[in-house]
Design an enzyme around this catalytic site. Structure first.
Site, PDB file in Angstrom:
ATOM      1  CB  THR A 185      -0.874   0.081   1.266  1.00  0.00           C
ATOM      2  OG1 THR A 185      -0.002   0.172   2.387  1.00  0.00           O
ATOM      3  CG2 THR A 185      -1.763  -1.122   1.409  1.00  0.00           C
ATOM      4  CD  GLU A 331      -4.887  -2.178   3.047  1.00  0.00           C
ATOM      5  OE1 GLU A 331      -5.412  -1.764   1.991  1.00  0.00           O
ATOM      6  OE2 GLU A 331      -4.184  -1.468   3.775  1.00  0.00           O
ATOM      7  CE  LYS A 441     -13.649  14.571  13.647  1.00  0.00           C
ATOM      8  NZ  LYS A 441     -12.235  14.382  13.358  1.00  0.00           N
ATOM      9  CD1 TRP A 446     -17.471  15.042  12.223  1.00  0.00           C
ATOM     10  CD2 TRP A 446     -17.324  13.035  11.236  1.00  0.00           C
ATOM     11  NE1 TRP A 446     -16.763  14.218  13.056  1.00  0.00           N
ATOM     12  CE2 TRP A 446     -16.657  12.983  12.483  1.00  0.00           C
ATOM     13  CE3 TRP A 446     -17.356  11.901  10.440  1.00  0.00           C
ATOM     14  CZ2 TRP A 446     -16.033  11.828  12.943  1.00  0.00           C
ATOM     15  CZ3 TRP A 446     -16.735  10.751  10.897  1.00  0.00           C
ATOM     16  CH2 TRP A 446     -16.077  10.712  12.126  1.00  0.00           C
TER      17      TRP A 446
HETATM   18  P1  AMP Z   1      -5.684   1.720  -2.392  1.00  0.00           P
HETATM   19  O1  AMP Z   1      -5.422   0.708  -1.348  1.00  0.00           O
HETATM   20  O2  AMP Z   1      -4.483   2.523  -2.765  1.00  0.00           O
HETATM   21  O3  AMP Z   1      -6.358   1.109  -3.562  1.00  0.00           O
HETATM   22  O4  AMP Z   1      -6.678   2.802  -1.791  1.00  0.00           O
HETATM   23  C1  AMP Z   1      -7.881   2.417  -1.193  1.00  0.00           C
HETATM   24  C2  AMP Z   1      -8.656   3.646  -0.821  1.00  0.00           C
HETATM   25  O5  AMP Z   1      -9.059   4.356  -1.991  1.00  0.00           O
HETATM   26  C3  AMP Z   1      -9.951   3.362  -0.099  1.00  0.00           C
HETATM   27  O6  AMP Z   1      -9.750   3.097   1.262  1.00  0.00           O
HETATM   28  C4  AMP Z   1     -10.737   4.633  -0.354  1.00  0.00           C
HETATM   29  O7  AMP Z   1     -10.350   5.678   0.523  1.00  0.00           O
HETATM   30  C5  AMP Z   1     -10.303   5.007  -1.747  1.00  0.00           C
HETATM   31  N1  AMP Z   1     -11.297   4.551  -2.715  1.00  0.00           N
HETATM   32  C6  AMP Z   1     -11.289   3.449  -3.471  1.00  0.00           C
HETATM   33  N2  AMP Z   1     -12.373   3.398  -4.270  1.00  0.00           N
HETATM   34  C7  AMP Z   1     -13.108   4.503  -4.001  1.00  0.00           C
HETATM   35  C8  AMP Z   1     -14.335   5.035  -4.482  1.00  0.00           C
HETATM   36  N3  AMP Z   1     -15.035   4.445  -5.437  1.00  0.00           N
HETATM   37  N4  AMP Z   1     -14.773   6.197  -3.944  1.00  0.00           N
HETATM   38  C9  AMP Z   1     -14.079   6.835  -2.983  1.00  0.00           C
HETATM   39  N5  AMP Z   1     -12.905   6.399  -2.507  1.00  0.00           N
HETATM   40  C10 AMP Z   1     -12.425   5.243  -2.997  1.00  0.00           C
END
Ligand code: AMP
Length: 543
Positions: A185, A331, A441, A446
């Site tokens: 990540t 994850e 906030k 929120w």
């Molecule tokens: P990653 O592990 O780099 O793929 O990032 C995952 C994160 O991307 C998630 O925890 C979200 O915060 C964000 N994310 C993924 N898909 C979406 C979506 N469709 N809308 C908003 N945020 C998203």
């Protein structure tokens, strides 16, 4: 009493063997640095994957060893995916857009023994090579004729290795719980964390992705993953598309090039394309400027960041393309939720339809989810209460690689805290309001930055928008809207703020608008709020 059923191992090898036997004639088309349109069949792909496996065995790579890749989406990367995982080793995909120090840290943490790269990444690897003690071999994904100058490095040529290798390599029997691939990540704080995917998780998620109310994949679809293979297994497409025999179209190094994507879609009759909103924005801008309409595309799958409704409408109204919003994480291998409209969608009032479409969708079978408040208690699924989103399921990481048992995000009952804040409606449609750390906030209430950003980008004079919280003397924090104007537009702050009237409660409307030239992005193409917060750390709003 136990059931009387056979116990076939859910391995990537089983996907390969099925795809080869049943869909061996199906095509994989790729753009590469060497060729604008390389094409061959699944059968040829897997024959070369076997050759690669025999090369790796010859290099002493055995079960559990890490083979890293720094490569774009193309047929050779596919061969590496299958050749490595099916031989029992672990395919560690690395994002080439990471900072060089992060990249070195990841290779060392994973203790990669072999690194397989596209030629264009050689200067990067040459620079880092002295810092990578576990690395034994660097293989360059090209022919002998295209081999770059070695830059003082010992390099192996992929095509030369394959030419001399055994095409009859016999795949070993594997445990379905064995590790198949690894992806870190790109966390904004601390070191990156490794997510170690098992064969079983990859097969299960690929199965789930193919379902009709998910990506609805079949042998009749032509699939273009613009989501990179270096990020969460390109949302499972290298496995799920081949499981059902879909034609696969890969953009190679051209994934950010609207014209190449549009041409690939039209000329290869692409029906489904998958990517993050920033990629689609580039494509849609190109199509508008060129006055073109997409000919064959039916659906886009958009995730990684929130997809604004205005983008969905542009796809639908200009190109007849339906957008499916999806949510996932590294994850989660990555699919968590997928947005397919419910059966009564057409009879719903416009506002309810829009709210539903903009949501990130329902959990696919296999993923359990809940939202919890600050006290850890589960919140109702009423579409209003929002809290920390937690998930669990057979393709959710149980811990991080070489950090077993150390993760603060996993609780005793096996729930994983996603770091996202969300609402869930009575039918299970989940809407992300923010990353926990991006929530604004204001006076104890929120405000969802995603909701405000979606409204801002629906204004025709806005190309990109981000909302961050800035310090406020009375309300602690208030929203500041940062806008990259659309090409040729010179909007005023008042004009943009007027777009919020009637769409959100007045107290949620941003206090100010600042215009910026470029939106800073992370290595995975998301808006880097961290960079924006740093840049506007001294920003003061009037009291
Ligand atoms: P990653 O592990 O780099 O793929 O990032 C995952 C994160 O991307 C998630 O925890 C979200 O915060 C964000 N994310 C993924 N898909 C979406 C979506 N469709 N809308 C908003 N945020 C998203």
């Amino acid at each position: 009493m136990q059931g009387l059923m056979m116990d076939g191992a859910l391995t990537i090898t089983s996907v390969l063997e099925h795809a080869e036997r049943i869909h061996g004639h199906q095509e994989i088309v790729s753009v590469t640095a060497e060729s604008p349109r390389h094409r061959y069949t699944y059968r040829e792909c897997f024959a070369r994957a076997r050759r690669l496996a025999s090369v790796l065995a010859g290099l002493g790579i055995g079960p559990g060893d890490r083979v890293a890749t720094l490569a774009w989406n193309d047929y050779r990367h596919m061969e590496v995916y299958y050749g490595v995982a099916c031989s029992g080793a672990i395919c560690h995909t690395i994002n080439p857009r990471l900072f060089a120090e992060q990249l070195a840290w990841i290779v060392n943490h994973a203790e990669d023994r072999v690194l397989v790269i596209d030629p264009m990444f050689l200067p990067l690897v040459a620079k880092l090579r002295p810092q990578l003690p576990t690395l034994e071999q660097v293989i360059v994904l090209c022919s002998e004729a295209a081999m770059p100058a070695a830059d003082g490095l010992e390099l192996l040529c992929y095509e030369t290795l394959l030419a001399g290798a055994d095409e009859d390599f016999a795949w070993p029997a594997l445990d379905e719980r064995a590790a198949a691939s690894l992806c870190y990540t790109s966390g904004t704080t601390g070191h990156p964390k490794g997510v170690l995917y098992s064969h079983r998780a990859m097969v299960l998620i690929s199965w789930a992705c193919g379902l009709p109310d998910a990506m609805n994949l079949s042998a009749r679809e032509v699939v273009l993953p613009v989501v990179p293979m270096f990020h969460v297994n390109a949302w499972s497409i290298p496995y799920s598309a081949l499981m059902v025999g879909a034609k696969l179209v890969m953009p190679g190094p051209k994934m950010g090039d609207g014209e190449t994507l549009a041409n690939l879609m039209d000329e290869e009759a692409v029906t489904v394309a998958l990517g993050v909103p920033t990629v689609w924005q580039g494509l849609l801008e190109f199509l508008e400027q060129a006055g073109r309409r997409l000919k064959t595309l039916k659906r886009t799958v958009v995730g990684g960041s929130a997809c604004p409704l205005s983008m969905m409408e542009q796809f639908e109204q200009r190109h007849g393309v339906w957008t499916h919003h999806a949510w996932g994480m590294t994850e989660l291998s990555p699919l968590g939720t997928y947005n397919t409209p419910p059966p009564d969608y057409d009879s719903l009032p416009r506002e309810a339809r829009d709210r539903l479409r903009a949501s990130q969708g329902q959990p696919v079978y296999g993923v359990e989810m809940k939202i919890v408040g600050p006290d850890g208690q589960a919140l109702p699924w009423d579409g209003k209460a929002f809290g920390a989103l937690k998930v669990r399921g057979p393709w959710v990481a149980s811990s991080y690689y070489r950090m077993e048992g150390e993760s603060a995000a996993h609780d005793a009952e096996g729930w994983f805290d996603t770091g996202d804040v969300a609402t869930i409606d009575p039918r299970g449609y989940m809407t992300i309001t923010d990353r926990t750390k991006d929530v604004i906030k204001s006076g104890g209430e929120w405000i969802s930055s995603i909701e405000l950003e979606n409204i801002a980008v629906s204004h025709p004079a806005v190309s990109r928008a981000a909302v961050i919280g800035v310090a406020h003397p009375k309300w602690d924090e208030r929203p500041l809207l940062l806008v990259v104007p659309a090409a040729g537009a010179q909007p005023s702050a008042e004009e943009i703020l007027a777009a919020f009237e009637g769409k959100v409660a007045r107290w949620m409307i941003p206090d100010a608008v600042e215009f910026i030239e470029d939106m800073p992005l992370t290595a995975t193409g998301k808006i880097s709020k961290l960079t924006l917060r740093e840049r506007f750390a001294e920003y003061r709003l009037e009291g």
